[in-house]
Design an enzyme around this catalytic site. Structure first.
Site, short mmCIF file in Angstrom:
data_model
loop_
_atom_site.label_atom_id
_atom_site.label_comp_id
_atom_site.label_asym_id
_atom_site.label_seq_id
_atom_site.Cartn_x
_atom_site.Cartn_y
_atom_site.Cartn_z
N ALA A 62 -16.32 12.45 -6.94
CA ALA A 62 -15.77 13.64 -6.27
C ALA A 62 -14.89 14.46 -7.21
CB ALA A 62 -14.98 13.21 -5.04
N HIS B 252 -6.94 8.25 10.79
CA HIS B 252 -6.63 6.81 10.80
C HIS B 252 -5.15 6.53 10.55
CE1 HIS B 252 -11.08 5.52 9.93
NE2 HIS B 252 -10.88 5.86 11.18
N CYS C 282 9.63 1.16 21.92
CA CYS C 282 9.91 2.52 22.43
C CYS C 282 8.99 3.58 21.84
CB CYS C 282 11.38 2.88 22.20
SG CYS C 282 11.79 3.19 20.47
N ARG D 101 0.85 -1.21 0.00
CA ARG D 101 0.00 0.00 0.00
C ARG D 101 0.88 1.26 0.00
NH1 ARG D 101 -2.39 -3.59 -0.57
NH2 ARG D 101 -2.19 -2.69 -2.62
N CYS E 53 7.59 2.18 16.50
CA CYS E 53 8.15 1.03 17.21
C CYS E 53 7.16 0.54 18.26
CB CYS E 53 9.46 1.44 17.87
SG CYS E 53 10.15 0.15 18.90
N GLN F 25 -10.17 10.07 6.64
CA GLN F 25 -9.99 8.68 7.09
C GLN F 25 -8.93 8.00 6.23
OE1 GLN F 25 -14.21 6.89 7.83
NE2 GLN F 25 -14.45 8.60 6.44
N ASN F 26 -8.49 8.71 5.19
CA ASN F 26 -7.54 8.09 4.25
C ASN F 26 -6.12 8.11 4.81
OD1 ASN F 26 -9.76 7.88 2.68
ND2 ASN F 26 -9.24 9.57 1.31
N VAL F 27 -5.38 7.09 4.42
CA VAL F 27 -4.00 6.98 4.92
C VAL F 27 -2.99 7.17 3.79
CG1 VAL F 27 -4.65 5.48 6.86
CG2 VAL F 27 -4.09 4.43 4.67
P1 OAD Z 1 -15.49 2.92 1.87
O1 OAD Z 1 -14.81 2.05 0.85
O2 OAD Z 1 -16.29 2.25 2.93
O3 OAD Z 1 -16.48 3.90 1.11
C1 OAD Z 1 -16.08 4.62 -0.03
C2 OAD Z 1 -17.29 5.42 -0.51
O4 OAD Z 1 -16.87 6.23 -1.60
C3 OAD Z 1 -18.44 4.54 -1.05
O5 OAD Z 1 -19.67 5.02 -0.49
C4 OAD Z 1 -18.40 4.74 -2.56
O6 OAD Z 1 -19.69 4.74 -3.15
C5 OAD Z 1 -17.81 6.14 -2.65
N1 OAD Z 1 -17.08 6.41 -3.90
C6 OAD Z 1 -16.41 5.55 -4.70
N2 OAD Z 1 -15.82 6.19 -5.72
C7 OAD Z 1 -16.12 7.52 -5.55
C8 OAD Z 1 -15.79 8.71 -6.27
N3 OAD Z 1 -15.04 8.70 -7.34
N4 OAD Z 1 -16.28 9.88 -5.78
C9 OAD Z 1 -17.06 9.93 -4.67
N5 OAD Z 1 -17.40 8.84 -3.96
C10 OAD Z 1 -16.93 7.65 -4.38
O7 OAD Z 1 -14.38 3.89 2.49
P2 OAD Z 1 -14.38 4.74 3.83
O8 OAD Z 1 -15.75 5.25 4.14
O9 OAD Z 1 -13.27 5.71 3.70
O10 OAD Z 1 -10.14 2.25 7.93
O11 OAD Z 1 -13.98 3.65 4.90
C11 OAD Z 1 -13.77 4.05 6.24
C12 OAD Z 1 -12.65 3.29 6.89
O12 OAD Z 1 -12.90 1.90 6.78
C13 OAD Z 1 -11.31 3.47 6.23
O13 OAD Z 1 -10.62 4.61 6.71
C14 OAD Z 1 -10.58 2.22 6.58
C15 OAD Z 1 -11.70 1.23 6.36
O14 OAD Z 1 -11.58 0.05 6.96
C16 OAD Z 1 -8.89 1.78 8.23
O15 OAD Z 1 -8.10 1.33 7.43
C17 OAD Z 1 -8.56 1.88 9.66
#
Ligand code: OAD
Length: 235
Positions: free
Chosen positions: A220, A109, A120, A59, A117, A91-93
Site C-alpha cells: 500500500a 473496531h 459505569c 500494543r 469502564c 478496522q485498524n486500532v
Molecule cells: P489481516 O492480517 O487479516 O490481513 C492483512 C492483509 O494485508 C493481508 O491480506 C496481507 O496480504 C495484506 N498486506 C500485508 N502487508 C501489506 C502491505 N504493505 N500493503 C498492502 N497489503 C498488505 O488484517 P485485517 O484484514 O485488518 O480485529 O484483519 C481484520 C480484523 O481481524 C482486524 O481488525 C482484527 C483482526 O482480528 C480485531 O482486533 C477486533
C-alpha cells in the site's frame, strides 16, 4: 473519479504493515505471539484480564512508537480532494490514519488510545488513567477498565453510518485487508450490489476477491501515492 462521487475506503492491518505493525493473519497465524482468540474476545478478558491488559498496553505503547507511512498520507490527499464525499472506514486500532491527518475516519473496531469502564462505561484516553496496576481501574467508580477494542463476538462501532454510506457509494476501495472478518469483509459486496465500482489494493488476493473489479497487487505504501494521483486526476 468524479468530484461528486462518494468514495468509501476500507483499510485493514496491511496499510500499517510498512509502519512496522504486524498484520494478523500472515506467516504463523499468531498476533504478536498470541492466538487472536486468547486476547481478542470478551471471554479471554473474563478469564485472564491481567494477560489481556498486558497485551493491549504493549500494543498501545507500540502504536505511540510508530509513524504513519506513505499509504496513510496518500489517503489524506484523497480526502482533501473529495471532502465530504469521502469516508474512510478502518478496522485498524492503531490511530495512524488520524495521526496522518485523516478527518472523516470511522474506527469500527475501536482504538488503542482509549479504554472504558466495565461498570459505569465512562471512556478515557489511555494517558489519562493510571496504567501501572495490572488491571487499571476507573477513576470515577473504581471498577475495572477494559481496552476500547471491539472483540470477536461484539458489535462493531458506526455500523448504521457505514451502511448508509454503502447505499450511496460510487467507488469502494479496499486496502490491506484479508477479507476474513465479518462484517467488514462484506462491505465490498454491499457496495457492488449498489452498483459501485470496486477497487482492491493488497499484497495478495484477499478472501473476498470475487467482488473486486480492479485489483492492484503490492504494498500500500508504494502503490497508493501514485494511485491517488491517478484517482484525483493529477497524472
Ligand atoms: P489481516 O492480517 O487479516 O490481513 C492483512 C492483509 O494485508 C493481508 O491480506 C496481507 O496480504 C495484506 N498486506 C500485508 N502487508 C501489506 C502491505 N504493505 N500493503 C498492502 N497489503 C498488505 O488484517 P485485517 O484484514 O485488518 O480485529 O484483519 C481484520 C480484523 O481481524 C482486524 O481488525 C482484527 C483482526 O482480528 C480485531 O482486533 C477486533
Amino acid at each position: 473519479m468524479n468530484k461528486n462521487d462518494l468514495i468509501v475506503v476500507l483499510t485493514g492491518a496491511g496499510i500499517s504493515a510498512e509502519s512496522g505493525i504486524k498484520t494478523f493473519r500472515d506467516y504463523d497465524g499468531l498476533w504478536e505471539n498470541h492466538r487472536v482468540e486468547d486476547v481478542a474476545t470478551p471471554e479471554a478478558f473474563d478469564r485472564d484480564p491481567v494477560m489481556v491488559w498486558r497485551f493491549y498496553k504493549e500494543r498501545y505503547f507500540q502504536s505511540l512508537d510508530v509513524l504513519p507511512n506513505a499509504g496513510h498520507y496518500a489517503l489524506v490527499d484523497l480526502e482533501k480532494h473529495f471532502g465530504d464525499n469521502f469516508l474512510l472506514i478502518t478496522q485498524n486500532v492503531d490511530g495512524l490514519h488520524e495521526r496522518a491527518g485523516s478527518k472523516r475516519v470511522l474506527e469500527m473496531h475501536g482504538k488503542l488510545l482509549t479504554c472504558f469502564c466495565v461498570g459505569c462505561k465512562a471512556n478515557y484516553k489511555m494517558n489519562e488513567v493510571d496504567l501501572n496496576p495490572e488491571i487499571p481501574t476507573c477513576p470515577a467508580c473504581g471498577k475495572f477498565l477494559r481496552p476500547d477494542i471491539v472483540w470477536f463476538g461484539e458489535m462493531p462501532y458506526f455500523l448504521e453510518e457505514i451502511y448508509q454510506a454503502l447505499k450511496k457509494v460510487s467507488v469502494f476501495i479496499s486496502i490491506g485487508t484479508s477479507g476474513h472478518v465479518y462484517p467488514a469483509s462484506y462491505f465490498i459486496a454491499m457496495a457492488k450490489q449498489n452498483k459501485a465500482k470496486t477497487i482492491g489494493v493488497n499484497f495478495e488476493r484477499p478472501e473476498n476477491n470475487i467482488f473486486i473489479e480492479e485489483f492492484h497487487q503490492g504494498k500500500a505504501g508504494e502503490l497508493l501515492p501514485e494511485l491517488v494521483k491517478e484517482w484525483i486526476g493529477d497524472l
